[in-house]
Design a protein around this motif. Structure first.
Motif, PDB file in Angstrom:
ATOM      1  N   SER A 123       0.751  -1.237  -0.010  1.00 11.36           N
ATOM      2  CA  SER A 123       0.057  -0.105  -0.015  1.00 11.36           C
ATOM      3  C   SER A 123       0.930   1.183   0.042  1.00 11.36           C
ATOM      4  O   SER A 123       1.702   1.361   0.804  1.00 11.36           O
ATOM      5  CB  SER A 123      -0.869   0.073   1.247  1.00 11.36           C
ATOM      6  OG  SER A 123      -1.634  -1.000   1.297  1.00 11.36           O
ATOM      7  N   LYS A 124       0.489   2.431  -0.957  1.00  7.85           N
ATOM      8  CA  LYS A 124       1.063   3.327  -1.040  1.00  7.85           C
ATOM      9  C   LYS A 124       0.588   4.542  -1.463  1.00  7.85           C
ATOM     10  O   LYS A 124      -0.410   4.390  -2.187  1.00  7.85           O
ATOM     11  CB  LYS A 124       2.660   3.159  -1.748  1.00  7.85           C
ATOM     12  CG  LYS A 124       2.038   2.647  -3.239  1.00  7.85           C
ATOM     13  CD  LYS A 124       3.618   2.402  -3.898  1.00  7.85           C
ATOM     14  CE  LYS A 124       3.172   1.759  -5.457  1.00  7.85           C
ATOM     15  NZ  LYS A 124       4.544   1.400  -5.955  1.00  7.85           N
ATOM     16  N   PRO A 125       0.870   5.722  -1.095  1.00 10.25           N
ATOM     17  CA  PRO A 125      -0.056   6.968  -1.531  1.00 10.25           C
ATOM     18  C   PRO A 125       0.792   7.336  -2.770  1.00 10.25           C
ATOM     19  O   PRO A 125       2.171   7.369  -2.886  1.00 10.25           O
ATOM     20  CB  PRO A 125       0.190   8.192  -0.484  1.00 10.25           C
ATOM     21  CG  PRO A 125       1.251   7.589   0.384  1.00 10.25           C
ATOM     22  CD  PRO A 125       1.406   6.098   0.183  1.00 10.25           C
ATOM     23  N   ILE A 126      -0.021   7.833  -3.854  1.00 11.64           N
ATOM     24  CA  ILE A 126       0.771   8.269  -5.428  1.00 11.64           C
ATOM     25  C   ILE A 126       0.125   9.681  -5.592  1.00 11.64           C
ATOM     26  O   ILE A 126      -1.326   9.817  -5.710  1.00 11.64           O
ATOM     27  CB  ILE A 126       0.443   7.169  -6.450  1.00 11.64           C
ATOM     28  CG1 ILE A 126       1.085   5.713  -6.016  1.00 11.64           C
ATOM     29  CG2 ILE A 126       1.149   7.675  -7.682  1.00 11.64           C
ATOM     30  CD1 ILE A 126       0.634   4.789  -6.968  1.00 11.64           C
ATOM     31  N   GLN A 127       0.868  10.558  -6.137  1.00 11.69           N
ATOM     32  CA  GLN A 127       0.172  11.851  -6.708  1.00 11.69           C
ATOM     33  C   GLN A 127       0.829  11.561  -8.168  1.00 11.69           C
ATOM     34  O   GLN A 127       2.034  11.572  -8.602  1.00 11.69           O
ATOM     35  CB  GLN A 127       1.226  12.914  -6.062  1.00 11.69           C
ATOM     36  CG  GLN A 127       0.684  13.078  -4.758  1.00 11.69           C
ATOM     37  CD  GLN A 127       1.470  14.400  -4.130  1.00 11.69           C
ATOM     38  OE1 GLN A 127       1.875  15.456  -5.169  1.00 11.69           O
ATOM     39  NE2 GLN A 127       1.047  14.894  -2.949  1.00 11.69           N
ATOM     40  N   VAL A 128      -0.344  11.254  -9.030  1.00 17.17           N
ATOM     41  CA  VAL A 128      -0.084  10.901 -10.506  1.00 17.17           C
ATOM     42  C   VAL A 128      -0.620  11.798 -11.263  1.00 17.17           C
ATOM     43  O   VAL A 128      -1.709  12.541 -10.959  1.00 17.17           O
ATOM     44  CB  VAL A 128      -0.538   9.609 -10.793  1.00 17.17           C
ATOM     45  CG1 VAL A 128      -1.935   9.484 -10.267  1.00 17.17           C
ATOM     46  CG2 VAL A 128      -0.328   9.213 -12.121  1.00 17.17           C
ATOM     47  N   VAL A 129       0.191  12.411 -12.276  1.00 16.89           N
ATOM     48  CA  VAL A 129      -0.170  13.244 -13.251  1.00 16.89           C
ATOM     49  C   VAL A 129      -0.545  12.532 -14.439  1.00 16.89           C
ATOM     50  O   VAL A 129       0.509  12.024 -15.114  1.00 16.89           O
ATOM     51  CB  VAL A 129       0.867  14.477 -13.427  1.00 16.89           C
ATOM     52  CG1 VAL A 129       0.465  15.221 -14.695  1.00 16.89           C
ATOM     53  CG2 VAL A 129       1.394  15.201 -12.380  1.00 16.89           C
ATOM     54  N   SER A 130      -1.739  12.572 -14.843  1.00 12.37           N
ATOM     55  CA  SER A 130      -2.142  11.616 -16.019  1.00 12.37           C
ATOM     56  C   SER A 130      -2.633  12.426 -17.268  1.00 12.37           C
ATOM     57  O   SER A 130      -3.412  13.620 -16.877  1.00 12.37           O
ATOM     58  CB  SER A 130      -3.064  10.689 -15.543  1.00 12.37           C
ATOM     59  OG  SER A 130      -4.233  11.086 -14.924  1.00 12.37           O
ATOM     60  N   THR A 131      -2.652  11.878 -18.242  1.00  9.07           N
ATOM     61  CA  THR A 131      -3.502  12.612 -19.479  1.00  9.07           C
ATOM     62  C   THR A 131      -4.929  12.184 -19.208  1.00  9.07           C
ATOM     63  O   THR A 131      -5.426  11.400 -19.091  1.00  9.07           O
ATOM     64  CB  THR A 131      -3.003  12.105 -20.527  1.00  9.07           C
ATOM     65  OG1 THR A 131      -3.082  10.585 -20.801  1.00  9.07           O
ATOM     66  CG2 THR A 131      -1.630  12.236 -21.001  1.00  9.07           C
ATOM     67  N   CYS A 132      -5.645  13.311 -19.833  1.00 12.89           N
ATOM     68  CA  CYS A 132      -7.156  13.331 -19.538  1.00 12.89           C
ATOM     69  C   CYS A 132      -7.892  14.178 -20.449  1.00 12.89           C
ATOM     70  O   CYS A 132      -7.299  15.331 -20.872  1.00 12.89           O
ATOM     71  CB  CYS A 132      -7.644  13.620 -18.065  1.00 12.89           C
ATOM     72  SG  CYS A 132      -9.583  13.640 -17.876  1.00 12.89           S
ATOM     73  N   GLY A 133      -8.714  13.633 -21.393  1.00 12.43           N
ATOM     74  CA  GLY A 133      -9.658  14.452 -22.298  1.00 12.43           C
ATOM     75  C   GLY A 133     -10.443  15.391 -21.493  1.00 12.43           C
ATOM     76  O   GLY A 133     -11.662  15.037 -21.321  1.00 12.43           O
ATOM     77  N   LEU A 134      -9.992  16.601 -21.207  1.00 12.97           N
ATOM     78  CA  LEU A 134     -10.939  17.657 -20.573  1.00 12.97           C
ATOM     79  C   LEU A 134     -11.899  18.292 -21.485  1.00 12.97           C
ATOM     80  O   LEU A 134     -11.355  18.957 -22.285  1.00 12.97           O
ATOM     81  CB  LEU A 134     -10.051  18.376 -19.658  1.00 12.97           C
ATOM     82  CG  LEU A 134      -9.219  17.902 -18.562  1.00 12.97           C
ATOM     83  CD1 LEU A 134      -8.330  18.494 -18.158  1.00 12.97           C
ATOM     84  CD2 LEU A 134      -9.903  17.090 -17.669  1.00 12.97           C
ATOM     85  N   GLU A 135     -13.181  18.458 -21.096  1.00 15.00           N
ATOM     86  CA  GLU A 135     -14.257  19.402 -21.886  1.00 15.00           C
ATOM     87  C   GLU A 135     -14.472  20.395 -20.981  1.00 15.00           C
ATOM     88  O   GLU A 135     -15.100  20.107 -20.058  1.00 15.00           O
ATOM     89  CB  GLU A 135     -15.334  18.194 -22.437  1.00 15.00           C
ATOM     90  CG  GLU A 135     -16.440  18.965 -23.154  1.00 15.00           C
ATOM     91  CD  GLU A 135     -15.661  19.319 -24.526  1.00 15.00           C
ATOM     92  OE1 GLU A 135     -15.961  20.635 -24.781  1.00 15.00           O
ATOM     93  OE2 GLU A 135     -15.091  18.703 -25.127  1.00 15.00           O
ATOM     94  N   THR A 136     -14.301  21.654 -21.492  1.00 13.57           N
ATOM     95  CA  THR A 136     -14.560  22.947 -20.838  1.00 13.57           C
ATOM     96  C   THR A 136     -15.591  23.492 -21.471  1.00 13.57           C
ATOM     97  O   THR A 136     -15.869  24.593 -21.132  1.00 13.57           O
ATOM     98  CB  THR A 136     -13.489  23.583 -20.693  1.00 13.57           C
ATOM     99  OG1 THR A 136     -12.893  24.085 -21.850  1.00 13.57           O
ATOM    100  CG2 THR A 136     -12.255  23.124 -19.918  1.00 13.57           C
ATOM    101  N   TYR A 137     -16.418  22.953 -22.396  1.00 10.97           N
ATOM    102  CA  TYR A 137     -17.345  23.940 -22.961  1.00 10.97           C
ATOM    103  C   TYR A 137     -18.593  24.287 -21.912  1.00 10.97           C
ATOM    104  O   TYR A 137     -19.061  25.315 -22.316  1.00 10.97           O
ATOM    105  CB  TYR A 137     -18.160  22.887 -24.159  1.00 10.97           C
ATOM    106  CG  TYR A 137     -19.272  23.615 -24.899  1.00 10.97           C
ATOM    107  CD1 TYR A 137     -18.976  24.688 -25.737  1.00 10.97           C
ATOM    108  CD2 TYR A 137     -20.556  23.288 -24.460  1.00 10.97           C
ATOM    109  CE1 TYR A 137     -20.117  25.264 -26.301  1.00 10.97           C
ATOM    110  CE2 TYR A 137     -21.525  24.157 -25.225  1.00 10.97           C
ATOM    111  CZ  TYR A 137     -21.294  24.911 -26.030  1.00 10.97           C
ATOM    112  OH  TYR A 137     -22.262  25.617 -26.908  1.00 10.97           O
TER     113      TYR A 137
END
Length: 434
Positions: A123-137
């Motif tokens: 078990s471990k904490p992770i700060q992950v920066v991932s790609t994501c298709g963000l829709e801001t309309y």
């Protein structure tokens, strides 16, 4: 003297790791797959970067698997049933997040727990920066769905298989570890298991879909309400007479205030290369209406000024001309400027006081008033045309503002309905569990 007995924990650790080979998958029968059980708890949404399409998330990651070479009989080691071992000394599955860009700020936890049956818990904490298709309309009433897909890098499903540590319903509605005081609210974490087929083989993968939504209250207060107030003020400027020069000053002030407002709020608006927020489109269209209306008012005032100031002094100047019998009558302005008098005043020389001279003067006055009347009629036609255009702009502006208000209310209603639906699902899940 008898030698002191070695501690049981030391003897157990030495016995487990003395002939252990971490490079070998820990199974007695190599045809059997090692099943890794995964679980994810979303702790916080740290950053949503719409411009670079990245999501920064803090999660608690749990993985459990069975190592057949790390089992023992507790009765032989003072009933020790669980110990901690260094992760670098044993075999560990090569599970990664497919969407990750970088892993930052994650503490390094070098130990794992192993029980007497060989079950390993990591078990471990992770700060992950991932790609994501963000829709801001629909900003600021947007809902984002970002996925975290876990799979093995090299081991196919025949060697390393994946499974859920908890039930999928428990994972979906678990929010006990989520920090709920940020800009984003966690709605659900749905999960799916699938087999990825590729040329290198079939790989097992588990995908966690993190559904979050933005809390819009701060943007409604700081962005939407001031923008609507500016639009209403600009809409009220249409009630000023089109020929009024104060209207130009008023619209110019509104345009300056609108520009300052947009510059100050530019940092609050999400920047995306794929889509433009609806509120940004509305700001641009409203500014276009404002500029068109201001330009129309400037043209109208300029046109009327030219029409009404053209040729209104000539006949009166002719009447005030020099009536000396010994010299020709000249326009005083022409004498000062050194140019010939206007054609209206250039008539044959007649004796002063005669009826012919009076007839020439009346003819000049008649010609002047005819010119004035023609210019007046032309100005009235242009004024009527521009007033009609002004009414069309006002109606289009009012319709645009109404559609914008209805759209925002609809997006807010959809945002609220998603929250109601999620709460209902949570109640159903809680009642079914109890």
């Amino acid at each position: 003297m008898p030698h002191p007995r070695s501690p049981a924990l030391y003897r157990l650790t030495k016995q487990l790791l003395q002939k252990y080979h971490k490079a070998v998958r820990p199974v007695h029968d190599w045809t059997e797959a090692t099943t890794v059980y995964l679980d994810v708890l979303v702790h916080a949404i740290l950053d949503v970067d719409a411009q670079n399409q990245k999501l920064k998330t803090s999660i608690w990651y749990h993985e459990v698997w069975v190592d057949e070479f790390l089992s023992w009989n507790p009765s032989m080691f003072d009933e020790i049933r669980e110990i901690s071992l260094p992760l670098s000394a044993i075999w560990a599955p090569d599970i990664i997040i497919n969407e990750f860009v970088e892993i930052e700020g994650s503490p390094d936890l070098p130990y794992v727990y192993v029980n007497s049956s060989g079950t390993i818990k990591n078990s471990k904490p992770i700060q992950v920066v991932s790609t994501c298709g963000l829709e801001t309309y629909a900003f600021p009433f947007d809902i984002q769905n970002c996925s975290l897909t876990f799979s093995s890098v090299l081991h196919t499903v025949q060697d390393v298989d994946l499974a859920f540590l908890r039930s999928r319903e428990d994972i979906k509605h678990d929010k006990k570890e989520f920090l709920n005081d940020s800009e984003w609210e966690l709605l659900s974490v749905s999960s799916t298991y699938s087999i990825l087929q590729s040329g290198a083989g079939d790989f097992a993968q588990i995908q966690f879909n993190v559904v979050i939504r933005r809390r819009p209250l701060v943007y409604v207060v700081n962005l939407l309400i001031p923008s609507i107030f500016l639009m209403l003020v600009d809409l009220g400027s249409f009630y000023l007479p089109p020929t009024c020069r104060a209207r130009i000053v008023f619209k110019t002030s509104v345009l300056v205030g609108y520009t300052v407002f947009r510059v100050n709020m530019s940092d609050e608006m999400p920047r995306s290369a794929l889509s433009t927020p609806l509120i940004g489109v509305f700001f641009t269209v409203c500014m276009a209406f404002l500029v068109i209306s201001l330009f129309k008012s400037i043209l109208l005032v300029r046109f009327l000024h030219d029409e009404w100031s053209h040729g209104q002094e000539w006949p009166l100047l002719c009447l005030r001309g020099d009536t000396d019998a010994d010299g020709p009558r000249m326009d005083p302005r022409a004498q000062l400027a050194g140019v010939p008098e206007p054609p209206i005043c250039r008539e044959p020389q007649v004796q002063p006081g005669s009826l012919k001279e009076v007839w020439f003067q009346l003819k000049s006055i008649s010609t002047y008033f005819q010119t004035w009347e023609q210019a007046d009629r032309k100005g009235v036609k242009w004024l009527a045309l521009l007033e009609r255009l002004d009414r069309l702009l006002f109606q289009a502006y009012a319709i645009l503002l109404g559609l914008y208000t209805v759209t925002l209310c609809s997006l807010w209603a959809l945002w609220g309905s998603s929250s109601t639906l999620y709460r209902a699902e949570c109640k159903i899940h809680t009642s079914s569990v109890s």
